[in-house]
Write a protein that holds these residues in place. Structure first.
Motif, mmCIF file in Angstrom:
data_model
loop_
_atom_site.group_PDB
_atom_site.id
_atom_site.type_symbol
_atom_site.label_atom_id
_atom_site.label_comp_id
_atom_site.label_asym_id
_atom_site.label_seq_id
_atom_site.Cartn_x
_atom_site.Cartn_y
_atom_site.Cartn_z
ATOM 1 N N HIS A 189 8.275 3.300 5.334
ATOM 2 C CA HIS A 189 8.873 2.315 6.240
ATOM 3 C C HIS A 189 10.276 1.998 5.723
ATOM 4 O O HIS A 189 10.445 1.560 4.583
ATOM 5 N N GLU A 243 11.443 -1.227 3.750
ATOM 6 C CA GLU A 243 10.622 -1.691 2.623
ATOM 7 C C GLU A 243 11.166 -1.074 1.340
ATOM 8 O O GLU A 243 10.853 0.056 0.983
ATOM 9 N N ARG A 279 11.991 -0.442 10.086
ATOM 10 C CA ARG A 279 10.720 0.161 9.689
ATOM 11 C C ARG A 279 10.657 1.608 10.205
ATOM 12 O O ARG A 279 10.293 2.533 9.479
ATOM 13 N N HIS A 331 4.707 -0.105 -0.610
ATOM 14 C CA HIS A 331 5.101 -0.825 0.608
ATOM 15 C C HIS A 331 5.466 -2.267 0.318
ATOM 16 O O HIS A 331 5.177 -2.806 -0.752
ATOM 17 N N ASN A 332 6.081 -2.878 1.338
ATOM 18 C CA ASN A 332 6.310 -4.319 1.346
ATOM 19 C C ASN A 332 5.734 -4.884 2.628
ATOM 20 O O ASN A 332 5.449 -4.148 3.561
HETATM 21 ZN ZN LIG Z 1 4.921 -0.439 5.039
#
Ligand SMILES: [Zn+2]
Length: 345
Positions: free
Chosen positions: A51, A54, A92, A137-138
């Motif tokens: 993404h 992130e 994203r 990820h975030n």
């Molecule tokens: Zn993500």
């Protein structure tokens, strides 16, 4: 995007160590897989920027590469730099792309360029006898750091609990990286809090470094005090024909702003999620792992209020309306009993 190709390299330009997320595409215009040799041959696979907005994963890799700039890595590592084009715009995913964490083998998406690239990566990592997989990820809400797994096996539980006690087990959405790699090796998705949080970078860096130093991943049963395991019961979506807001009184659903503070806390039955206005059709969808729609089992509307039918633990609740449309409103989870899995399953 036309002609999406996987680039594989075994060294990297020095600029990588300092470059910003938005500029990374100037070094890696497309999906790029970097292989670096370490003392132990079987590589850890790390994916970052699936993404584009992130950023923790890239910061972790930059710090890791600097740390081992003048020494040998304890174990080989293969790093996948995912959606650098979306990262360029702080998104994203771009409008003409498929989400880079929904197109891995097992996906429900059609055969597109993105799925072909991800299949190539899985094939390549299988050929290299991948040791473990970490996808960084975030998220945007107030969530603790936690790891997700897609298989209830002891080595997965150990790999996840090394990041933190809170572990989430899920089987949907399909086509995520960790689910594809769970066929090959212990695999986790790390959720490292907000993208700009330094503590997420430090935590994930320490974790990746620790995994690189592991000789093996234990298959012994994990002790109950080392893990709090949750299972996602449903993904909650706002139907496309329903408008929503946290502020606009004219939206079909006016969500309660305080909701975002409720991530990872058990909330009682009859908790109000929002107020329904104007549209008789206003409702929430909730999909389980089999994509069955449980909205009417998990929510009811009473006196214009959307309420929960039973106690649940939400995760990933966010106030970001774009994320809610692109991904989901939240997940609803339940605590799983401690897994009693015998040795060497
Ligand atoms: Zn993500």
């Amino acid at each position: 995007m036309s002609n999406l190709e996987l680039h594989q390299i075994d060294n990297f330009p020095q600029e990588l160590l300092e470059i910003s997320i938005e500029k990374l595409y100037t070094l890696f215009p497309g999906p790029t897989l970097l292989h670096l040799q370490g003392k132990r041959a079987e590589p850890v696979f790390v994916s970052v920027l699936l993404h584009g907005n992130e950023g923790t994963g890239l910061h972790v890799i930059q710090r890791l590469l600097k740390k081992y700039q003048h020494s040998v890595l304890p174990r080989s590592v293969s790093i996948f730099f995912g959606n650098t084009q979306a990262a360029r715009y702080g998104k994203r995913v771009l409008g003409n792309q498929f989400d880079y964490n929904r197109v891995w083998p097992g996906t429900v998406e059609p055969n597109v360029q993105e799925t072909i690239v991800m299949q190539k990566i899985v094939n390549e990592m299988e050929r290299r006898n991948v040791f473990a997989s970490i996808d960084i990820h975030n998220n945007t809400g107030l969530n603790p750091h936690f790891a997700c797994i897609n298989k209830l096996e002891n080595c997965f539980l150990h790999l996840a609990a090394l990041f933190g006690h809170t572990v989430v087990y899920f089987l949907t959405p399909k086509g995520v990286q960790s689910m594809a790699f769970s066929k090959l090796c212990p695999a986790v998705t790390l959720e490292c809090g907000k993208s700009d949080s330094p503590s997420g970078t430090v935590h994930a860096l320490d974790y990746v470094d620790a995994v690189l130093h592991m000789q093996y991943i234990s298959k012994d049963p994990i002790s109950p005090q080392d893990i709090k395991l949750f299972h996602t019961v449903a993904r909650v979506h706002v139907p496309a024909d329903v408008t929503f807001s946290f502020t606009d009184q004219n939206a079909n659903i006016l969500f309660k702003r305080e909701l975002y503070k409720m991530n990872f806390s058990e909330i009682p039955a009859d908790t109000c999620f929002g107020i329904v206005h104007s549209n008789n059709n206003a409702r929430l969808f909730a999909f389980n792992d089999n994509d069955e729609e449980l909205g009417e089992k998990l929510f009811y509307i009473n006196n214009q209020q959307i309420k929960l039918t039973k106690p649940m633990m939400p995760a990933m609740l966010t106030l970001d309306e774009a994320i809610i449309r692109q991904d989901c409103f939240c997940y609803l989870m339940e605590r799983l009993p401690h897994p009693e899995i015998p040795y060497a399953n």
